[in-house]
Structure formats: structure tokens, C-alpha cells
Design a protein around this motif. Structure first.
Motif, mmCIF file in Angstrom:
data_model
loop_
_atom_site.group_PDB
_atom_site.id
_atom_site.type_symbol
_atom_site.label_atom_id
_atom_site.label_comp_id
_atom_site.label_asym_id
_atom_site.label_seq_id
_atom_site.Cartn_x
_atom_site.Cartn_y
_atom_site.Cartn_z
ATOM 1 N N ASN A 32 0.780 -1.099 0.032
ATOM 2 C CA ASN A 32 0.006 -0.133 0.093
ATOM 3 C C ASN A 32 0.845 1.305 -0.060
ATOM 4 O OD1 ASN A 32 -1.793 -2.135 1.660
ATOM 5 N ND2 ASN A 32 -2.723 -1.079 0.226
ATOM 6 N N GLU A 34 2.782 1.632 -2.500
ATOM 7 C CA GLU A 34 2.893 1.700 -4.178
ATOM 8 C C GLU A 34 1.494 1.923 -4.686
ATOM 9 O OE1 GLU A 34 4.998 -1.530 -5.321
ATOM 10 O OE2 GLU A 34 6.982 -1.081 -4.296
ATOM 11 N N CYS A 35 0.336 1.230 -4.186
ATOM 12 C CA CYS A 35 -0.886 1.324 -4.665
ATOM 13 C C CYS A 35 -2.089 1.438 -3.633
ATOM 14 C CB CYS A 35 -1.051 0.242 -5.657
ATOM 15 S SG CYS A 35 -0.580 -1.458 -4.877
ATOM 16 N N CYS A 37 -6.225 0.033 -3.263
ATOM 17 C CA CYS A 37 -7.184 -1.088 -3.754
ATOM 18 C C CYS A 37 -8.502 -0.281 -4.105
ATOM 19 C CB CYS A 37 -7.552 -2.127 -2.746
ATOM 20 S SG CYS A 37 -6.165 -3.192 -2.331
ATOM 21 N N GLU A 38 -9.022 -0.818 -5.364
ATOM 22 C CA GLU A 38 -10.133 -0.128 -5.863
ATOM 23 C C GLU A 38 -11.280 -0.580 -4.898
ATOM 24 O OE1 GLU A 38 -12.478 0.254 -10.102
ATOM 25 O OE2 GLU A 38 -11.273 -1.518 -10.033
ATOM 26 N N GLN A 42 -9.356 3.199 -2.688
ATOM 27 C CA GLN A 42 -7.907 3.505 -2.346
ATOM 28 C C GLN A 42 -7.600 4.137 -0.790
ATOM 29 O OE1 GLN A 42 -6.792 6.155 -5.613
ATOM 30 N NE2 GLN A 42 -5.684 4.347 -6.655
ATOM 31 N N TYR A 45 -4.226 3.516 0.640
ATOM 32 C CA TYR A 45 -3.110 3.730 0.322
ATOM 33 C C TYR A 45 -2.170 4.670 1.208
ATOM 34 C CZ TYR A 45 0.099 6.703 -2.454
ATOM 35 O OH TYR A 45 1.285 7.187 -3.101
ATOM 36 N N VAL A 111 -3.065 7.827 -7.991
ATOM 37 C CA VAL A 111 -2.283 6.796 -7.581
ATOM 38 C C VAL A 111 -2.814 5.488 -8.403
ATOM 39 C CG1 VAL A 111 -2.733 5.277 -5.283
ATOM 40 C CG2 VAL A 111 -2.761 7.673 -5.066
ATOM 41 N N PRO A 112 -1.784 4.646 -8.652
ATOM 42 C CA PRO A 112 -1.833 3.269 -9.318
ATOM 43 C C PRO A 112 -2.898 2.474 -8.261
ATOM 44 C CG PRO A 112 0.437 3.604 -9.231
ATOM 45 C CD PRO A 112 -0.157 4.682 -8.117
ATOM 46 N N MET A 113 -3.624 1.728 -9.058
ATOM 47 C CA MET A 113 -4.635 0.509 -8.670
ATOM 48 C C MET A 113 -3.788 -0.816 -8.390
ATOM 49 S SD MET A 113 -7.658 1.663 -8.034
ATOM 50 C CE MET A 113 -8.947 2.919 -8.547
ATOM 51 N N CYS A 114 -4.028 -1.298 -7.008
ATOM 52 C CA CYS A 114 -3.367 -2.830 -6.628
ATOM 53 C C CYS A 114 -3.885 -3.570 -7.534
ATOM 54 C CB CYS A 114 -3.349 -2.695 -5.471
ATOM 55 S SG CYS A 114 -2.615 -1.801 -4.363
ATOM 56 N N CYS A 119 -6.829 -7.606 -3.585
ATOM 57 C CA CYS A 119 -7.563 -6.523 -2.772
ATOM 58 C C CYS A 119 -8.452 -7.363 -2.021
ATOM 59 C CB CYS A 119 -7.761 -5.421 -3.429
ATOM 60 S SG CYS A 119 -6.369 -4.626 -4.217
#
Length: 196
Positions: A32, A34-35, A37-38, A42, A45, A111-114, A119
């Protein structure tokens, strides 16, 4: 040899059970930093991104005018890994994605999504994905202490989702048996899990 089941006609027969493996390496808790969760919008994050999608610099969550904003939410946000003393993108109030305050108001962050397969929804919320990993992780992280019933339900759910997808990623016989049948490993128990 493989698992056996006692059939209705009184005979023992071998079950056609796929070889089980431990969950895939991607079914680990996302990083978290780095990414985000949708499924959690997020809110998980904890990285240090501090610019919006429009390349505006975020201001500190602890800035005087932000603290005075009626819905700043800083009280519930002040916890380990927070951003109060910094200007990092966060989503403490479940907006669509992580965001931050800017000099002109606020902006959403890129922010990138994991990986959605790894997730996990918040404990108590259902796994709505088409993957067994979130249920498997909920069994590991959400069931209190040695609540075998809770773990059994979630392990079975993870296995069932995997089987629907022609996989056995989350159908580890020994894990399910330990949770569902008080640790006893008996091929007949595993058969009943597959039948359920």
C-alpha cells in the motif's frame, strides 16, 4: 490414490478432485505504499504521492486553513501511516479515489490501482470479485482468534469461486480441513467440501 467418497448406493468411489496448491504468489497483501485497492476506493494507500492528476502540488493536511475546513476529517485520519503532517494523497472519507487538498481546493491523485485479485474488502464486507483470493485473505485476517466457523465459511467461499473458474488455487485440502473439521485430515471431509 486420491480422495474417496461413500456414495448413496453404499459403495466407496474415488473422487475426481483436482490437485491442490497453495494460493498464488499474487494473493499476498498489496504494497500500500505503491498502490491503493479499488474495492477500498484507495483508502488503504499509504505512499508519498503528493501531486494531483492535474499536476497540482498537494498542501499539508495539517495546514491551518485545512484544519478549519468543516469536513476535513483530520480527527479520524490521525493514525499510524497518516498524512496529517505531510501533503500525501489519501482517501479517509471514501471519495472515488485518493485525493488531496491544493491551493485551489482539492484534486484527485493518480495513485496506481493494486492488483484487484489480491485486494480484500473490509472485514465483514462480501467478496464481490470473481477471484478467491479476497475470501482467502479475509479468512486469514478477519476471523477472530481461532474462530474455525468463520474461517471455514471463507475458505469454502474462496475454493468455490476458484472451482467456478476451473481452478483449484484456493482449495488446499489441509487448510480447509483444519478450519472446517477441527484439524482432522480425512479425505472424506475434503470430499464433502467439494460437494458443498
Amino acid at each position: 490414490e486420491s480422495a474417496m467418497c461413500f456414495t448413496k448406493n453404499g459403495n466407496w468411489e474415488y473422487c475426481n478432485v483436482a490437485t491442490c496448491r497453495r494460493p498464488k504468489p499474487w494473493c499476498t497483501k498489496p504494497n500500500n505504499e505503491e498502490c491503493g485497492c479499488e474495492v477500498l476506493k484507495q483508502s488503504d494507500y499509504r505512499g508519498n504521492l503528493s501531486v494531483t492528476e492535474d499536476n497540482e502540488t498537494c498542501v499539508s493536511w495539517g495546514a491551518g486553513w485545512v484544519e478549519d475546513y468543516p469536513d476535513a476529517g483530520l480527527a479520524e485520519f490521525d493514525s499510524p501511516g497518516n498524512a496529517v503532517a505531510n501533503n500525501y494523497c489519501r482517501n479517509y472519507d471514501f471519495e472515488d479515489i485518493a485525493w488531496c487538498w491544493t491551493e485551489d481546493g482539492y484534486g484527485f491523485c493518480d495513485v496506481p490501482m493494486c492488483d484487484s485479485r489480491a485486494c480484500m474488502p473490509e472485514c465483514g464486507n462480501p467478496n464481490l470479485s470473481n477471484n478467491g483470493c479476497p475470501s482467502f485473505r479475509q479468512a486469514e485476517e478477519c476471523c477472530p482468534g481461532d474462530d474455525a466457523s468463520c474461517k471455514c465459511t471463507l475458505y469454502k467461499e474462496a475454493c468455490g469461486i476458484s472451482l467456478k473458474n476451473s481452478s483449484s488455487d484456493f482449495c488446499d485440502d489441509s487448510v480447509i480441513a483444519a478450519a472446517c473439521y477441527e484439524g482432522s485430515y480425512d479425505p472424506n471431509h475434503v470430499c464433502s467440501v467439494y460437494e458443498e
